[in-house]
Design a protein around this motif. Structure first.
Motif, PDB file in Angstrom:
ATOM      1  N   ILE A  44      -6.949  11.492  -5.179  1.00 57.76           N
ATOM      2  CA  ILE A  44      -7.520  12.769  -4.734  1.00 57.76           C
ATOM      3  C   ILE A  44      -6.447  13.869  -4.769  1.00 57.76           C
ATOM      4  O   ILE A  44      -6.675  14.961  -5.288  1.00 57.76           O
ATOM      5  CB  ILE A  44      -8.150  12.625  -3.326  1.00 57.76           C
ATOM      6  N   LYS A  67       0.850  -1.186   0.000  1.00 56.54           N
ATOM      7  CA  LYS A  67       0.000   0.000   0.000  1.00 56.54           C
ATOM      8  C   LYS A  67       0.885   1.234   0.000  1.00 56.54           C
ATOM      9  O   LYS A  67       1.812   1.351   0.810  1.00 56.54           O
ATOM     10  CB  LYS A  67      -0.927   0.002   1.216  1.00 56.54           C
ATOM     11  N   SER A 102      -0.542   8.573  -0.313  1.00 60.84           N
ATOM     12  CA  SER A 102      -0.581   9.707  -1.254  1.00 60.84           C
ATOM     13  C   SER A 102       0.691  10.544  -1.232  1.00 60.84           C
ATOM     14  O   SER A 102       1.214  10.940  -2.287  1.00 60.84           O
ATOM     15  CB  SER A 102      -1.753  10.640  -0.912  1.00 60.84           C
ATOM     16  N   GLU A 105      -9.640   2.686  -3.955  1.00 62.43           N
ATOM     17  CA  GLU A 105     -11.065   2.773  -3.673  1.00 62.43           C
ATOM     18  C   GLU A 105     -11.732   3.516  -4.829  1.00 62.43           C
ATOM     19  O   GLU A 105     -11.144   4.422  -5.415  1.00 62.43           O
ATOM     20  CB  GLU A 105     -11.312   3.518  -2.354  1.00 62.43           C
ATOM     21  N   GLY A 109     -12.622   5.010   3.014  1.00 57.59           N
ATOM     22  CA  GLY A 109     -12.084   6.304   3.429  1.00 57.59           C
ATOM     23  C   GLY A 109     -10.578   6.292   3.522  1.00 57.59           C
ATOM     24  O   GLY A 109      -9.933   7.290   3.298  1.00 57.59           O
TER      25      GLY A 109
HETATM   26  N1  GLU Z   1      -8.398   6.651  -2.184  1.00 62.99           N
HETATM   27  C1  GLU Z   1      -7.746   7.874  -1.842  1.00 62.99           C
HETATM   28  C2  GLU Z   1      -7.011   8.445  -3.031  1.00 62.99           C
HETATM   29  O1  GLU Z   1      -6.741   7.765  -3.985  1.00 62.99           O
HETATM   30  C3  GLU Z   1      -6.742   7.725  -0.741  1.00 62.99           C
HETATM   31  C4  GLU Z   1      -7.281   7.235   0.555  1.00 62.99           C
HETATM   32  C5  GLU Z   1      -6.201   7.347   1.637  1.00 62.99           C
HETATM   33  O2  GLU Z   1      -5.688   8.435   1.805  1.00 62.99           O
HETATM   34  O3  GLU Z   1      -5.881   6.336   2.261  1.00 62.99           O
HETATM   35  O4  GLU Z   1      -6.654   9.601  -3.018  1.00 62.99           O
END
Ligand code: GLU
Length: 366
Positions: free
Chosen positions: A57, A14, A17, A140, A152
């Motif tokens: 995001i 994992k 960001s 997600e 989230g």
């Molecule tokens: N799914 C969110 C993204 O791609 C990130 C979620 C997280 O910060 O863990 O920005």
């Protein structure tokens, strides 16, 4: 080496960001090239790696010029994710291709992994991609998930993916290099190297904030992820991604050790739910199941009950009930396949068949 291929055939990585996206909303290409080289080295050594990549995001917010990194409102976050995800998958496809690897994109919601039918679909796709040597890049599905059905944070998503893929290890790479016994900013703080059991004292060490302010996961979500992964039989490491080749460079981290008893999911399958039907199988199939194989239709003799895809079913051999698992087919379709070889299934069903009546990843011997 953390989670070496010999002891960990399947690994979930994992990536937070802040590792992928810089303060200006651009992709950190140099870092990404490094971790991709690490993944490629592991793939060459026979390890199947899936990536859970955050960053949609943050990337989208940069491109749209949205305030607060795109997290000012759910609508902003969802719009930013839609813009960022397409860029993110393109970048992953490029960097993996440069290492000779094929990328696959999977976007999932909490609902997809909680509903048994959809869980089976996601798990089967993941299993197939990994066995084909493809690198799934998972995130997600932020642009459609509403507040109630969102993970989230990708920490827990990574743990659920590990469970679905029956992986042995999960690495959460972010801007923190482990769990500390108090606020890491405190000079007296000490890293916990190994956690055998997540108890109240461990929970108390968690801090709710994400240090970078870019992602949504803090230590609380990382510990929740460790709980899920450990119960599913996977070890989980919290390690820093703030070095160039984080999967090949030894560095301090916290390891949460997998539960030694049968993974909770298997225990749940074995005892938890009332079976909706029984599949009777022949002696050959019973032997194959004991050796860890999936239940193929060719070895099934007769069915009792009326179950749907995803329902728990009992499996009975010549000596009685020997396993439980989740049905890959509705009972009517399963009946049509009894005793038939896999090559015949597509013609019998009129659609692309599943590989088994009950897949070994969703089965527990009892
Ligand atoms: N799914 C969110 C993204 O791609 C990130 C979620 C997280 O910060 O863990 O920005």
């Amino acid at each position: 080496m953390l989670f070496a291929p010999a002891s960990c055939p399947r690994l979930i990585v994992k990536i937070g960001s802040a590792l992928l996206v810089d303060g200006g909303g651009g992709v950190r290409r140099g870092w990404l090239a490094g971790i991709t080289a690490d993944i490629a080295a592991r793939a060459r050594a026979g390890q199947q790696v899936a990536v859970v990549s955050s960053g949609a995001i943050a990337l989208g917010a940069g491109r749209l010029g949205l305030a607060k990194g795109g997290r000012a409102s759910l609508e902003d976050a969802q719009a930013a994710a839609a813009v960022g995800q397409i860029a993110l998958s393109q970048v992953w496809a490029e960097v993996l291709a440069a290492e000779g690897l094929t990328a696959a994109q999977m976007l999932v919601t909490l609902g997809d992994l909680e509903d048994r039918r959809r869980y089976l679909n996601a798990a089967a796709t993941l299993d197939r991609l990994l066995s084909l040597g493809v690198v799934p890049v998972i995130n997600e599905n932020d642009s459609v998930a509403t507040a109630e059905i969102r993970f989230g944070d990708n920490d827990r998503l990574a743990a659920r993916v590990a469970q679905a893929a029956a992986a042995q290890g999960v690495v959460l790479l972010s801007d923190v290099d482990g769990l500390f016994d108090r606020n890491p900013a405190d000079p007296a703080a000490r890293r916990i190297d190994r956690v055998e059991r997540i108890d109240a004292a461990i929970e108390a060490m968690a801090d709710t904030r994400s240090a970078s302010g870019m992602g949504s996961g803090g230590m609380v979500s990382k510990i929740a992820a460790a709980r899920i992964a450990n119960a599913a039989g996977a070890h989980l490491a919290i390690a820093s991604g703030q070095i160039d080749r984080p999967l090949s460079t030894p560095a301090p981290h916290t390891l949460f050790v997998a539960e030694k008893s049968a993974p909770a999911r298997k225990a749940w399958l074995a005892g938890g739910l009332t079976a909706r039907g029984t599949i009777h199988i022949d002696a050959g199939a019973a032997r194959a199941l004991k050796d860890g194989a999936s239940l193929l239709a060719a070895g099934a003799i007769r069915l009792e009950g009326d179950f749907s895809r995803g329902d728990p079913v009992a499996i009975a051999g010549p000596d009685g009930t020997m396993a439980r698992g989740l049905a890959e087919y509705d009972a009517d379709d399963a009946r049509r396949l009894l005793g038939c070889r896999s090559e015949e299934h597509a013609a019998l069903l009129g659609y692309a068949p599943r590989t088994a009546l009950v897949h070994r990843n969703h089965m527990a011997l009892i």
